[in-house]
Design a protein around this motif. Sequence first.
Motif, PDB file in Angstrom:
ATOM      1  N   SER A  52      -4.593   6.442  -0.523  1.00 42.45           N
ATOM      2  CA  SER A  52      -4.031   5.129  -0.187  1.00 42.45           C
ATOM      3  C   SER A  52      -4.363   4.152  -1.309  1.00 42.45           C
ATOM      4  CB  SER A  52      -4.606   4.635   1.144  1.00 42.45           C
ATOM      5  OG  SER A  52      -4.075   3.375   1.476  1.00 42.45           O
ATOM      6  N   THR A  53      -3.334   3.647  -1.960  1.00 40.22           N
ATOM      7  CA  THR A  53      -3.506   2.845  -3.176  1.00 40.22           C
ATOM      8  C   THR A  53      -2.788   1.509  -3.037  1.00 40.22           C
ATOM      9  OG1 THR A  53      -3.566   4.880  -4.492  1.00 40.22           O
ATOM     10  CG2 THR A  53      -3.181   2.814  -5.675  1.00 40.22           C
ATOM     11  N   THR A  54      -3.447   0.457  -3.451  1.00 39.18           N
ATOM     12  CA  THR A  54      -2.794  -0.855  -3.502  1.00 39.18           C
ATOM     13  C   THR A  54      -1.914  -0.924  -4.739  1.00 39.18           C
ATOM     14  OG1 THR A  54      -4.627  -1.936  -2.353  1.00 39.18           O
ATOM     15  CG2 THR A  54      -3.143  -3.346  -3.605  1.00 39.18           C
ATOM     16  N   THR A  81       0.842  -1.195   0.000  1.00 43.25           N
ATOM     17  CA  THR A  81       0.000   0.000   0.000  1.00 43.25           C
ATOM     18  C   THR A  81       0.875   1.242   0.000  1.00 43.25           C
ATOM     19  OG1 THR A  81      -1.761  -1.139   1.204  1.00 43.25           O
ATOM     20  CG2 THR A  81      -1.825   1.255   1.192  1.00 43.25           C
TER      21      THR A  81
END
Length: 357
Positions: free
Chosen positions: A178-180, A156
């Motif tokens: 917030s990015t995977t 993440t």
Amino acid sequence: MATSGTVGATVIDVQQLIDHGARRCGKLAEELTSEQQTSARESLFFLLSNLANLGINYWAIDKEVIGLQANKYIYSLPVGTVDVLNALYRTLNQPTGSYATSAGGVVANVYDNDVATFCQQTSANGNIQVDYGTGNPVYAGSIGILPYVAGGGSSTLSYIYEYSTDGSTWNTLYDAGSTTITDNQWIWQDIDPGQSVSYYRVRAYSGTTLALREWYVGNNSTEITMARLNRDDYTNLPNKNFTANQPFQFWLDRTISQPTMYVWPTPSDPFVQMTVWYSRQIQDVGALQGQLEIPQRWYEAVVMMLAHRMSLELPQVASDRIAYLEKMADTYLMQAENEERDKSPIYLAPNISVYTR
């Protein structure tokens, strides 16, 4: 004349739609049991899902920018994709600039056009900046990161793109939140509207750390339409793994839950994109206090269709009322569908080659 002075400000939530549906069935909204409320909410989901079978819902068209990878020819589309409307092969120019890192790592690795190398910063909340020089502004149309994750897995990252005219004062260009991220898998973002400035940077925040194989600030893009293949044409290709710089055809496999695109030839350049315009399902119904993802012009049709479906499940609804609700649902649906168009000119190009060869 005193009017509201507003347009589209009236809020109709899911509960109100169900209440209207009940009353059109000849029932008081207060009579509905919790089971009937749940059934009505599910009926609303069913009818919204079925709208995708009637044609394109113009408010449910999205764009996905997919970073192609060398030697990979299968790409997943977002969940809920109904059909691909346009697919375009895109190339970008990467302007020359001076790069710097605020938290360690080999910054040259983020612009060396080598996906095997990476820049891993040594502390959290750092940034990587590019300076194109005073008096040399660059308009960034699309920006992408190619993450590095140790062990080749997922992680993440909270990151943001920023721009500056002087290298000191920074403004938000795009906040990804917030990015995977997945190792060696591009995340591209088209910037619209963009800025013509000399400084850009990507910055991590919320205690996350930048680790990038590449950071690509692209401009002057060129797009070429990709042709669509049917299943027979694709399966009959003699060499599906044939590689080339430019894939110019695709087959859409409409699988559950994510349709997949098979491109051909298999791309060999990891620094190009595929821009996909696609129609999708309308968003889920959600909570009773939430709103539907439909335009105002569709509300009457949706209420009448919901009322008809509720009349089939609620007890003691007269058959003549059911027939009337069905007729009105069809009437308002036709009105809504007839208006669901973009009103652009239609160009017809007859192909008479079979008669003239």
